[in-house]
Design an enzyme around this catalytic site. Structure first.
Site, PDB file in Angstrom:
ATOM      1  N   HIS A  17       0.581   4.341  -3.461  1.00  0.00           N
ATOM      2  CA  HIS A  17       0.288   2.986  -3.929  1.00  0.00           C
ATOM      3  C   HIS A  17      -1.075   2.863  -4.600  1.00  0.00           C
ATOM      4  O   HIS A  17      -1.232   2.055  -5.525  1.00  0.00           O
ATOM      5  CB  HIS A  17       0.392   1.993  -2.761  1.00  0.00           C
ATOM      6  CG  HIS A  17       1.789   1.566  -2.459  1.00  0.00           C
ATOM      7  ND1 HIS A  17       2.678   2.369  -1.783  1.00  0.00           N
ATOM      8  CD2 HIS A  17       2.467   0.434  -2.772  1.00  0.00           C
ATOM      9  CE1 HIS A  17       3.836   1.748  -1.672  1.00  0.00           C
ATOM     10  NE2 HIS A  17       3.736   0.566  -2.266  1.00  0.00           N
ATOM     11  N   HIS A  24      -2.064  -6.274   0.033  1.00  0.00           N
ATOM     12  CA  HIS A  24      -2.074  -4.915  -0.536  1.00  0.00           C
ATOM     13  C   HIS A  24      -2.962  -4.824  -1.778  1.00  0.00           C
ATOM     14  O   HIS A  24      -2.490  -4.761  -2.911  1.00  0.00           O
ATOM     15  CB  HIS A  24      -0.685  -4.341  -0.765  1.00  0.00           C
ATOM     16  CG  HIS A  24       0.348  -5.208  -1.429  1.00  0.00           C
ATOM     17  ND1 HIS A  24       0.125  -5.858  -2.625  1.00  0.00           N
ATOM     18  CD2 HIS A  24       1.623  -5.488  -1.070  1.00  0.00           C
ATOM     19  CE1 HIS A  24       1.215  -6.513  -2.974  1.00  0.00           C
ATOM     20  NE2 HIS A  24       2.143  -6.301  -2.044  1.00  0.00           N
ATOM     21  N   GLU A  61       6.011 -13.210   2.421  1.00  0.00           N
ATOM     22  CA  GLU A  61       5.465 -12.688   1.174  1.00  0.00           C
ATOM     23  C   GLU A  61       6.325 -13.215   0.024  1.00  0.00           C
ATOM     24  O   GLU A  61       7.190 -12.540  -0.500  1.00  0.00           O
ATOM     25  CB  GLU A  61       5.454 -11.160   1.196  1.00  0.00           C
ATOM     26  CG  GLU A  61       4.717 -10.544   0.020  1.00  0.00           C
ATOM     27  CD  GLU A  61       4.823  -9.031  -0.018  1.00  0.00           C
ATOM     28  OE1 GLU A  61       4.222  -8.433  -0.922  1.00  0.00           O
ATOM     29  OE2 GLU A  61       5.518  -8.446   0.841  1.00  0.00           O
ATOM     30  N   LEU A  89       7.734   1.199  -7.409  1.00  0.00           N
ATOM     31  CA  LEU A  89       7.538   1.331  -5.966  1.00  0.00           C
ATOM     32  C   LEU A  89       8.128   0.111  -5.265  1.00  0.00           C
ATOM     33  O   LEU A  89       7.935  -1.028  -5.696  1.00  0.00           O
ATOM     34  CB  LEU A  89       6.057   1.452  -5.634  1.00  0.00           C
ATOM     35  CG  LEU A  89       5.384   2.791  -5.943  1.00  0.00           C
ATOM     36  CD1 LEU A  89       3.873   2.670  -5.757  1.00  0.00           C
ATOM     37  CD2 LEU A  89       5.938   3.897  -5.069  1.00  0.00           C
ATOM     38  N   ALA A  90       8.837   0.370  -4.181  1.00  0.00           N
ATOM     39  CA  ALA A  90       9.494  -0.705  -3.432  1.00  0.00           C
ATOM     40  C   ALA A  90       9.107  -0.603  -1.968  1.00  0.00           C
ATOM     41  O   ALA A  90       9.862  -0.109  -1.126  1.00  0.00           O
ATOM     42  CB  ALA A  90      11.009  -0.628  -3.600  1.00  0.00           C
ATOM     43  N   GLY A  91       7.897  -1.046  -1.658  1.00  0.00           N
ATOM     44  CA  GLY A  91       7.401  -0.897  -0.304  1.00  0.00           C
ATOM     45  C   GLY A  91       7.034   0.551  -0.030  1.00  0.00           C
ATOM     46  O   GLY A  91       6.996   1.388  -0.934  1.00  0.00           O
ATOM     47  N   ASP A  96      -1.050   5.503   1.457  1.00  0.00           N
ATOM     48  CA  ASP A  96       0.059   6.451   1.599  1.00  0.00           C
ATOM     49  C   ASP A  96       0.061   7.531   0.524  1.00  0.00           C
ATOM     50  O   ASP A  96       0.984   8.345   0.462  1.00  0.00           O
ATOM     51  CB  ASP A  96       1.403   5.710   1.595  1.00  0.00           C
ATOM     52  CG  ASP A  96       1.705   5.032   0.259  1.00  0.00           C
ATOM     53  OD1 ASP A  96       0.807   4.963  -0.599  1.00  0.00           O
ATOM     54  OD2 ASP A  96       2.848   4.562   0.084  1.00  0.00           O
ATOM     55  N   GLY A  97      -0.946   7.525  -0.348  1.00  0.00           N
ATOM     56  CA  GLY A  97      -0.998   8.509  -1.416  1.00  0.00           C
ATOM     57  C   GLY A  97      -0.186   8.160  -2.635  1.00  0.00           C
ATOM     58  O   GLY A  97      -0.192   8.910  -3.614  1.00  0.00           O
ATOM     59  N   ASP A 102       3.301  -1.934   4.827  1.00  0.00           N
ATOM     60  CA  ASP A 102       4.284  -2.461   3.871  1.00  0.00           C
ATOM     61  C   ASP A 102       5.593  -1.685   4.002  1.00  0.00           C
ATOM     62  O   ASP A 102       6.293  -1.439   3.017  1.00  0.00           O
ATOM     63  CB  ASP A 102       3.746  -2.386   2.439  1.00  0.00           C
ATOM     64  CG  ASP A 102       4.522  -3.264   1.456  1.00  0.00           C
ATOM     65  OD1 ASP A 102       5.158  -4.236   1.900  1.00  0.00           O
ATOM     66  OD2 ASP A 102       4.513  -2.961   0.253  1.00  0.00           O
TER      67      ASP A 102
END
Length: 384
Positions: A251, A216, A129, A312-314, A248-249, A275
């Site tokens: 992203h 994503h 990625e 957000l980081a993964g 995941d609620g 992710d």
């Protein structure tokens, strides 16, 4: 041939359910799904207590797990640790994912994956990625390491695909030409557009040249507007394109995901990815990513991972939790949620003998209970 027969659970074959049936495996492969009274008399029997026996989950985007990040030191051991960290949650096949890094890290990841895929330890390929992403949509990646694709990169990726088997590369449309996409696709590399601020027209041109997916969906890309459809609109409209989603609620709002699920047309489908970062499978509360601290923060459907500035980081989600989200929040039938973690990612990655339980398929299995929690997994028919 020695046979093992699984009974006592509904069987999901990657497409539909079988009730009052048995799964027969031998030599690490599926032999048949048969009536209970037709199993080989000499077979070893594994009696399950209700729930569902499904193909093992397949995750095309896994940055870390079990306390390890692939970027911290790409090696076969790191990949095995990541795969082991996700196995208690039903994932039996994954692509360790290297986010934007220096050239030496990419080379090490390719070398490690070439070795790791030879084992029966859950590593089925490699996902790179970056670094060919757009700084304007960098997310948690380091913009200073991003650059356009060069023709030598194309040669490196094709050679890597030949050595590994499955190579997925995420690229921004701005950083790769249509000619390069075509060459990569013809060389067997799976090209996915992501971290891109491109127009829908630019995306369509690369899809038509052979780009197969979008990384994503909704995150780190140009959004859907009624006159400027962006990468999101192009992905939903193009019939050949597959789209990974992080459910995941955090992203993506569930309303957007429900709309995308209804809108996607063609052979390409939406499928689940985690992710996931290194904290999955551990009680750790932080880790380091490219010299920056990422924190686990409680709240919502599951905890989230953020940098100091809130980026957000993964994710901190596992695949079983993602399937639960699909059923409970996205209102998907269980069969469709399971397809999004089994058959669909297998088809996207061209893993012909995974993601289903038809004769000849690898006996990579997961047993889930009625709460969609993984109870046991098998790799090639062996308890994992």
């Amino acid at each position: 041939m020695d046979y093992t027969v699984f009974t006592g659970a509904r069987i999901f074959d990657g497409d539909r359910f079988h009730d009052d049936s048995a799964l027969v495996i031998g030599n690490g492969r599926v032999q048949a799904i048969t009536a209970l009274n037709a199993v080989p008399a000499s077979a070893k029997t594994v009696k399950l207590e209700g729930g569902v026996l499904s193909p093992g989950f397949i995750d095309a985007q896994v940055n870390g797990g079990g306390g390890r990040m692939l970027n911290d030191g790409p090696s076969p051991d790191a990949m095995y640790t990541i795969a082991k960290g996700h196995r208690p949650f039903g994932t039996t096949g994954l692509l360790p994912t290297l986010i934007t890094d220096v050239a030496a890290a990419s080379a090490a990841a390719i070398e490690a994956a070439t070795e790791a895929v030879k084992s029966n330890r859950g590593v089925v390929g490699l996902h790179l990625e970056g670094p060919h992403l757009a700084p304007a949509r960098k997310g948690a990646h380091l913009a200073q390491l991003m650059r356009p694709v060069e023709d030598n990169d194309v040669k490196v990726f094709i050679r890597a695909r030949e050595a590994i088997g499955v190579l997925l590369v995420t690229m921004a449309a701005e950083q790769v030409t249509e000619r390069q996409v075509q060459a990569l696709s013809e060389g067997g590399v799976i090209v996915s557009l992501g971290h891109s601020d491109c127009t829908a027209e630019a995306a369509d041109a690369r899809f038509d040249a052979g780009a197969r997916g979008v990384t994503h969906l909704f995150n780190a890309m140009s959004q859907l507007g009624h006159r400027t459809p962006g990468l999101v609109g192009a992905a939903l409209d193009h019939p050949a394109v597959w789209c990974g989603i992080i459910a995941d609620g955090h992203h993506v709002d569930p309303r957007a995901l429900r709309m995308a699920l209804r809108a996607k047309r063609g052979e390409g489908r939406l499928f689940f990815v985690t992710d996931a970062m290194s904290l999955v499978g551990t009680d750790l509360q932080s880790f380091t990513l490219n010299g920056r601290t990422v924190y686990r923060r409680a709240g919502g459907y599951c905890s989230k991972l953020v940098l100091d500035d809130g980026t957000l980081a993964g994710s901190d989600v596992d695949m079983a939790a993602t399937i639960r989200y699909g059923v409970n929040i996205l209102e998907l039938p269980l069969a469709e949620a399971l397809r999004m973690a089994t058959a669909y990612p297998a088809r996207f990655l061209r893993l012909a003998d995974r993601g289903h339980l038809t004769p000849g398929a690898r006996a990579d299995l997961v047993h889930i209970n009625d709460a969609i929690e993984a109870r046991a997994t098998w790799l090639g028919g062996e308890p994992a």
